[in-house]
Structure formats: structure tokens, C-alpha cells
Design an enzyme around this catalytic site. Structure first.
Site, short mmCIF file in Angstrom:
data_model
loop_
_atom_site.label_atom_id
_atom_site.label_comp_id
_atom_site.label_asym_id
_atom_site.label_seq_id
_atom_site.Cartn_x
_atom_site.Cartn_y
_atom_site.Cartn_z
N LYS A 114 0.79 -1.24 0.00
CA LYS A 114 0.00 0.00 0.00
C LYS A 114 0.82 1.28 0.00
CE LYS A 114 -3.82 -1.71 2.81
NZ LYS A 114 -4.15 -1.58 4.24
N GLY A 169 9.97 -6.00 6.62
CA GLY A 169 9.86 -7.42 6.98
C GLY A 169 9.66 -8.31 5.77
#
Ligand code: ADP
Ligand code: MG
Length: 404
Positions: free
Chosen positions: A202, A360
């Protein structure tokens, strides 16, 4: 002010040293699926062991509800740590109770113990200052000094990250020292050309980073799910691809700012469009302005940057002296849509300068695609923490160690 580093604590021989690590590893049925975070603590732990310190390791794991939950026990991590250190690691079944006190009391110089998940105690993450402080005071009885090395949590004002560092003499371990050094080079006087590659799911997750880095970079390359909001802002149709309609104005503002300040904002010229979300989907390469012109029509789903774009991004990355990459270029978890991510990762390994992978999922992606950690200048261990650092935010767990 500068970060207080290990040497500022003087000789640690015979001292009880609490190490706040980030051992929040992914687990599946009690098996560690990626031990990167455990390995990242080894330089600090080995240095302390070699000095003859009595090492008390602590960490959180997952998000237990402030109470013991066997699903989130650090016991498998203790075993893995013992294998990696090549020596026994005592495991305490509680965090600040009898088992922890006994394990610490039994330590001899150069020994290591690990106490149970910090978040089995409500005080660790308590918003209330007094509750948090009270838990930190209990933790403080287990050690003489604190070495803070859990970079992944420095953006959190939590008992072991913040309060404990105020109570005990404290300093950063080697991991935090390296993270701060590298991330600082991405924000202050980077060697040029400086290229930032952003992807992931996003735009709304990355607004702060774009805001802070836009005036500092030479080129901003956009891939991943967020690229479709940029294409839509250009007036292109994006089919059923990820689109954040409420971010169109923000994205147009970035494009305007980039143009004004001479930053090259590079968008894909081709994309891989799929019939559906799945590894067995049909897929074709199409131009960035022709997403709805494939056989899938308006139901076409953009799941990766196209080969022409991948090649162009790779060339721009290789031609840089400083590169920061956050966010996969496509849905790398599905093999047919991993090529863009792989091409960019490959290019990062060829940079003659500083190359940094942050986030991550991006770190997981490069490992899954078979790249060795040391093929890059640095892989940041902190997802949220590294992004907040790059947003220019003040991080409580670093400020308490002297960083400003
Ligand atoms: P990071 O953790 O590195 O910061 P993010 O969490 O922002 O990265 O995004 C990672 C996710 O983005 C991945 O799971 C990947 O599948 C997804 N992604 C990448 N490209 C697309 C796309 N075109 N459409 C949907 N999801 C995407
Ligand atoms: Mg992520």
C-alpha cells in the site's frame, strides 16, 4: 548527541548484563521458519561472552495478551540460540519470577540465560507510565547493566526498551549501532546518485517515508501494489489491481513535488497482469497504460512489474552509490510474479556503494529468493522501526540511548 555504544559501559567481566534483543521470529508448529533475528544478535552476545559477562537475554515473541501463552514461548528460540552460540543457554520459565531469579543466580562468567517472553507480563506494553515502570523495576533486579539490541522495537515506548534503559546504565549493542549508522547514511549526506525503490502493498503504509525521503533522493522507483495508484493518478485504467482511490491526490502531490525538485520519479512502463490471484492464474505482460486491454479486461489484476521495467529499474539501481529498497515489486510469494522482485534484489547485490534492504516482507523475499544476507550492504531487521527512522521520527528506544 551520539548513541552510547558498548564500550561506554566499561569492563563487563563478571557483571550481569541484560540484553534486550528482538527474537520475534516466525514460528510454524513450534519450528522457527526464519532465524535471521536470532543470528543478528550473535555479534553482541559473543562479545559479551568473550568478556566474561553473565548474559541475561530477553525478548518478546508475537502478541500474547499480557499473560503466559505456550504458543508464544521463547523455548524454541533458546534452543536455536544455544545451537548458534555453540554453548548451553539456560531457559527460565517465567520473566521476573522464581525461575528467572534462579537462572540468573546460577550464571557464571561467560554463561547465557534467556528469560520467558516479556509480553507474558502486562507491564511490558502498558500505556500507563507507572505500570510500565513498575515492571521495568522488576526486570532491573535481574541485571547490573542493560545492552539494548532489539532494533525492531526501538520505536516502541515499552518497559524493556525504554524504562529499563533509564533505570540501569545502558548502551546500544552492535546491531542497533549498525542499524543506526546505516539508516543515518540514508538520510544525511548520502553518496550520489541516491536511488530509493519502493513497493509492497500500500501507498498509505509508506506516505511518511516518501515525504521524508523525496527531497533527499535523486530517483524514486515505484513498484509493487502501490504502483497502480500512481498509474491511476496518471489517468490510466488499472483493472482490478490494488488501488487506493483515497490516495490519488496525495500521489499527484508527490509527482508535482518530484518534478519541482528535479527528482526522477520512475514508474513502470509494463506490468504482469493475471486472470486472478493465485499461482495457477493465467498471466500476460502488457503496457502500463493497457492493463484493461488484455483478454482479462477490467478483471485483470496487476501482480508484478513487467520485464522491461525490471530491466530499467535494475540498471538504475546498479548505477547508484546509495540504494534503499523497501517493498517487493510484485506478489513474490507466488512464483509467476516473483521476477520483478528478483531482478531488483539481484541489482542491489551489484551496487558499488551502500545497498540497504528494509521491511519485513522485503527481507523475507530476498531470503526466499535465495540471496545470502551478506550479498547486500545491510538488511534491516526492523520493519516498522526502520521505516519510522526514515520518516524522521524520534524513536524512544534510541533517544533513551543518547541518540538525537
Ligand atoms: P515490507 O514488509 O517489506 O515493508 P509490505 O508489507 O509493504 O512490504 O508489502 C509486502 C506485500 O506486498 C507482499 O506480501 C506482496 O505480495 C505484496 N505485493 C507486492 N506487489 C503487489 C501487487 N501488485 N498486488 C498486491 N500485493 C502486492
Ligand atoms: Mg510488511
Amino acid at each position: 548527541m551520539a548513541l552510547r555504544t558498548l564500550d561506554s559501559l566499561g569492563s563487563l567481566a563478571g557483571k550481569r548484563v541484560i540484553v534486550r534483543a528482538d527474537l520475534n521470529v516466525p514460528l510454524q508448529d513450534g519450528i522457527i521458519t526464519d532465524d535471521g533475528r536470532v543470528r543478528a544478535t550473535l555479534p553482541t552476545l559473543n562479545a559479551l561472552i568473550n568478556q566474561g559477562a553473565r548474559v541475561v537475554v530477553c525478548s518478546h515473541l508475537g502478541r500474547p495478551d499480557g499473560a503466559p501463552d505456550p504458543k508464544y514461548s521463547l523455548e524454541p528460540v533458546a534452543q536455536r540460540l544455544s545451537e548458534l552460540l555453540g554453548k548451553p543457554v539456560a531457559f527460565a520459565r517465567d520473566t521476573v519470577g522464581e525461575s528467572a531469579r534462579e537462572a540468573v543466580a546460577a550464571l557464571e562468567d561467560g554463561d547465557v540465560a534467556i528469560i520467558e517472553n516479556l509480553r507474558f507480563n502486562p507491564g511490558e506494553t502498558a500505556k500507563d507510565d507507572a505500570t510500565r515502570r513498575a515492571f521495568a523495576e522488576e526486570l532491573a533486579t535481574l541485571g547490573d547493566v542493560l545492552v539494548s539490541d532489539g532494533f525492531g522495537v526501538v520505536h516502541r515506548k515499552q518497559a524493556s526498551v525504554y524504562d529499563l534503559a533509564e533505570i540501569l546504565p545502558s548502551a546500544a549493542g552492535f546491531l542497533i549501532e549498525k542499524e543506526v549508522d546505516v539508516l543515518d547514511r540514508l538520510t544525511e549526506n548520502p553518496e550520489r546518485p541516491y536511488t530509493v525503490v519502493l513497493g509492497g502493498s500500500k501507498v498509505s503504509d509508506k506516505l511518511g517515508v516518501i515525504d521524508h525521503l523525496l527531497p533527499r533522493v535523486d530517483r524514486l522507483l515505484i513498484g509493487g501494489g502501490m504502483l497502480f495508484t500512481f498509474l491511476a493518478a496518471h489517468g490510466h485504467k488499472v483493472g482490478s489491481s490494488l488501488l487506493e482511490a483515497d490516495q490519488l491526490d496525495t500521489v499527484r502531490d508527490y509527482m508535482r513535488r518530484a518534478q519541482e525538485s528535479g527528482v526522477e520519479l520512475v514508474l513502470p512502463t509494463d506490468v504482469v497482469v493475471a486472470s486472478k490471484f493465485g499461482a495457477d492464474a493465467e498471466h500476460v505482460v502488457t503496457s502500463a497504460d493497457g492493463i484493461e486491454d488484455t483478454a482479462f479486461g477490467a478483471s485483470g489484476l496487476g501482480l508484478d512489474i513487467g520485464p522491461e521495467t525490471a530491466e530499467r529499474f535494475a540498471a538504475l539501481v546498479r548505477d547508484s552509490k546509495t540504494v534503499f529498497w523497501n517493498g517487493p515489486m510484485g506478489v513474490f510469494e507466488l512464483a509467476p510474479f516473483a521476477a520483478g522482485t528478483k531482478a531488483v534484489a539481484q541489482a542491489l547485490t551489484q551496487v558499488d556503494g551502500l545497498s540497504v534492504v528494509g521491511g519485513g516482507d522485503s527481507a523475507a523475499a530476498v531470503r526466499q529468493l535465495g540471496f545470502a544476507d551478506d550479498a547486500f550492504g545491510h538488511i534491516s531487521t526492523g520493519g516498522g522501526a526502520s521505516l519510522e527512522f526514515l520518516e524522521g521520527k524520534k524513536l524512544p528506544g534510541l533517544e533513551v540511548l543518547g541518540w538525537q
